[in-house]
Design a protein around this motif. Sequence first.
Motif, PDB file in Angstrom:
ATOM      1  N   ASP A 168      19.627 117.767  39.557  1.00 25.82           N
ATOM      2  CA  ASP A 168      18.694 117.811  38.430  1.00 25.82           C
ATOM      3  C   ASP A 168      19.321 118.508  37.218  1.00 25.82           C
ATOM      4  O   ASP A 168      19.063 118.144  36.071  1.00 25.82           O
ATOM      5  CB  ASP A 168      17.385 118.504  38.848  1.00 25.82           C
TER       6      ASP A 168
ATOM      7  N   ARG B 134      14.427 108.464  52.310  1.00 26.53           N
ATOM      8  CA  ARG B 134      14.864 109.351  51.219  1.00 26.53           C
ATOM      9  C   ARG B 134      15.545 108.537  50.115  1.00 26.53           C
ATOM     10  O   ARG B 134      15.357 108.797  48.933  1.00 26.53           O
ATOM     11  CB  ARG B 134      15.787 110.460  51.749  1.00 26.53           C
TER      12      ARG B 134
ATOM     13  N   PHE C 247      14.335 108.611  46.284  1.00 19.70           N
ATOM     14  CA  PHE C 247      15.136 108.968  45.112  1.00 19.70           C
ATOM     15  C   PHE C 247      15.150 107.819  44.096  1.00 19.70           C
ATOM     16  O   PHE C 247      15.214 108.034  42.895  1.00 19.70           O
ATOM     17  CB  PHE C 247      16.555 109.387  45.526  1.00 19.70           C
TER      18      PHE C 247
HETATM   19  P1  ATP Z   1      13.906 117.687  45.685  1.00 20.72           P
HETATM   20  O1  ATP Z   1      14.277 117.731  44.266  1.00 20.72           O
HETATM   21  O2  ATP Z   1      12.797 116.755  45.969  1.00 20.72           O
HETATM   22  O3  ATP Z   1      13.752 119.038  46.350  1.00 20.72           O
HETATM   23  P2  ATP Z   1      16.343 117.632  47.178  1.00 20.72           P
HETATM   24  O4  ATP Z   1      17.522 116.715  47.064  1.00 20.72           O
HETATM   25  O5  ATP Z   1      16.553 119.059  46.835  1.00 20.72           O
HETATM   26  O6  ATP Z   1      15.170 116.980  46.372  1.00 20.72           O
HETATM   27  P3  ATP Z   1      15.515 118.627  49.731  1.00 20.72           P
HETATM   28  O7  ATP Z   1      14.688 117.955  50.774  1.00 20.72           O
HETATM   29  O8  ATP Z   1      15.042 119.866  49.078  1.00 20.72           O
HETATM   30  O9  ATP Z   1      15.829 117.496  48.656  1.00 20.72           O
HETATM   31  O10 ATP Z   1      16.924 118.908  50.405  1.00 20.72           O
HETATM   32  C1  ATP Z   1      17.941 119.689  49.789  1.00 20.72           C
HETATM   33  C2  ATP Z   1      19.298 119.071  50.043  1.00 20.72           C
HETATM   34  O11 ATP Z   1      19.554 119.078  51.453  1.00 20.72           O
HETATM   35  C3  ATP Z   1      19.442 117.624  49.630  1.00 20.72           C
HETATM   36  O12 ATP Z   1      19.796 117.503  48.284  1.00 20.72           O
HETATM   37  C4  ATP Z   1      20.537 117.148  50.547  1.00 20.72           C
HETATM   38  O13 ATP Z   1      21.791 117.584  50.105  1.00 20.72           O
HETATM   39  C5  ATP Z   1      20.219 117.896  51.818  1.00 20.72           C
HETATM   40  N1  ATP Z   1      19.334 117.117  52.716  1.00 20.72           N
HETATM   41  C6  ATP Z   1      17.989 117.228  52.836  1.00 20.72           C
HETATM   42  N2  ATP Z   1      17.502 116.400  53.766  1.00 20.72           N
HETATM   43  C7  ATP Z   1      18.568 115.744  54.259  1.00 20.72           C
HETATM   44  C8  ATP Z   1      18.732 114.747  55.260  1.00 20.72           C
HETATM   45  N3  ATP Z   1      17.704 114.265  55.925  1.00 20.72           N
HETATM   46  N4  ATP Z   1      19.984 114.328  55.522  1.00 20.72           N
HETATM   47  C9  ATP Z   1      21.027 114.824  54.844  1.00 20.72           C
HETATM   48  N5  ATP Z   1      20.944 115.733  53.885  1.00 20.72           N
HETATM   49  C10 ATP Z   1      19.744 116.209  53.596  1.00 20.72           C
END
Ligand code: ATP
Length: 403
Positions: free
Chosen positions: A35, A164, A168
Motif C-alpha cells: 500500500d 486471496r 486483491f
Molecule cells: P490487507 O491490506 O487486507 O491487510 P495483507 O496483504 O496485509 O492485506 P494479510 O492477511 O494482513 O494481508 O497478510 C499479511 C501478509 O502475510 C500478506 O501480505 C502476505 O505476505 C502474507 N500472507 C497472508 N496470508 C497468506 C497466505 N494465505 N499465504 C501466503 N502468504 C500470506
Amino acid sequence: MKEYNSDLLQTGIDIIEQINKRGFEAYFVGGCVRDYVLSLPIKDIDITTSATTDDLAHIFPKLIPIGIDHGTVLVRQHDYSFEITTYRGEQMDNTKDHSFNVSQTCSLEEDLKHRDFTMNAIAMDTDMKLIDFHEGLKDIQSGVIRSVGNPSERIQEDPLRIMRAIRFMSQFGFTIEAQTKRAMHYSAALLTSVAVERLLAECESIFAKTHCKKAVEQLTELELDCFLPIFSKEPNLLLEVSSDIQPLKSFAEVIAVMHMLAPHHTISAWCNAWKCSNKQKKKAKKIVHACNDVRDNGLLNQFLIYKLHDDLDSFYRVYSTLHKDQNIPIETLYGIQKELPMTSRDELAIKGNDIIRLFPTIKPGKWIEDILSTIEYKVVMRELPNTIISLKEWIICNPPETN
Ligand code: ATP
Ligand code: MG
C-alpha cells in the motif's frame, strides 16, 4: 517519507528500531509495503523479524501473544497495533491445523519466498528501502497478481490463496498473471478443504471492494464458484449477477441478493453454509423483507425507510443491484429519512407500561405490542402526532379487543 499516515509509519519505524537495537533484523512486510508503494493509506502494519517470540517478549513486555504457534505477537503502541512475526520457513497460512515452521535459522529471503503474491512479498526497512527478491514492485506497477514461485504448488500449500488473488483483484483492479490464473482454475476443487470462516473473510472482501464486478467475473470465469458453499449448487447464479454487481459492503447484502435471485435457498441455509453470525442473518432477513415491501408499497414508503434505519444503505445497494433500471438516488431516500418524525420506537411518547395503565382490567399480553406497532406506524406516517395526549386519546378510542 510520504506525507500520509506518517504517525503510524513513524511508530512502526520506532518498533523496528527497538528490535534492531537488540541485534535482530526486522522489516515492514506484506500489505503495508504494497500500500505504501501504491501511495494508498496504510491501515495496519505487519513486521517480519529474525527475533523469536521469546526475544520479542523481552523487548516488548506488554505484547499480546495472538498467535504464538505461528510466531506472531501483537504490539500496541500509540494506539496502533503491530503484528510482528518471526521469519517463517514452511508454508504460510492462517489455519490452526497447519503449523508453521518457526525457526531462528530462517532468513528474510526464505520468509518472503513463502508469501502468497509477489506484490505482498516485498520487505521495507526503516529508510523505506525495498527488499524485493520477486520483482513485486514491477508487478505492482503493472497491476499484476502473480504467485511467488510455482503457482500450483503454492495453491496446494494453502488453497485460500485462490480466493486471496480474487480479493486483491477486487481491491486494486489488478489482473491475475496467466499461469497463476490457470493454477487457480485447475486447483479450484481444493477450496472445499478450506475452513469456511477463512473463505467467508475473503469472499466478503471480494464483494465489498471497488473492482468487485471485475473480480466476480473472474471468479465465475475460473469456475471457482463451483466449489463455494451454495454457489456450487447454482452454477449460473453469480454469472447472472456479475454484470450488474456493485460493491456490497457486507455478506448479509450478498446473501440478500442471492436469495432474491434464487429464493429456494433460504437465508438460513446461506447463513448456515457460510457460518455467518446471527447479526448477519438478521440483517439479510431485514433487507429481503424490505425488498418485498417495496414491491407492495413502493420505494419511497416512509415506514419502510424508518424500519430500515441504519440499514438503509445496505438495502439500497441490494435493491439497486437487483433493479438497476430504477434510478431513484439514495439522497432522495436520505431526505425522507431525515424528515421522519422519529427514528426508533424508543422515541414514541407513550410506552408499554402507560398502555397497561390505560386498561388496568385487561391482562397484559400481545395486545400491547399490537397497539404499540399500530401507533408507531401512525406516528411515522404522520397520521398521529407523537404526543402523550394524542396517543392516549387514540388508544382510548381504539381499545384492545377482549374476548
Ligand atoms: P490487507 O491490506 O487486507 O491487510 P495483507 O496483504 O496485509 O492485506 P494479510 O492477511 O494482513 O494481508 O497478510 C499479511 C501478509 O502475510 C500478506 O501480505 C502476505 O505476505 C502474507 N500472507 C497472508 N496470508 C497468506 C497466505 N494465505 N499465504 C501466503 N502468504 C500470506
Ligand atoms: Mg495486513
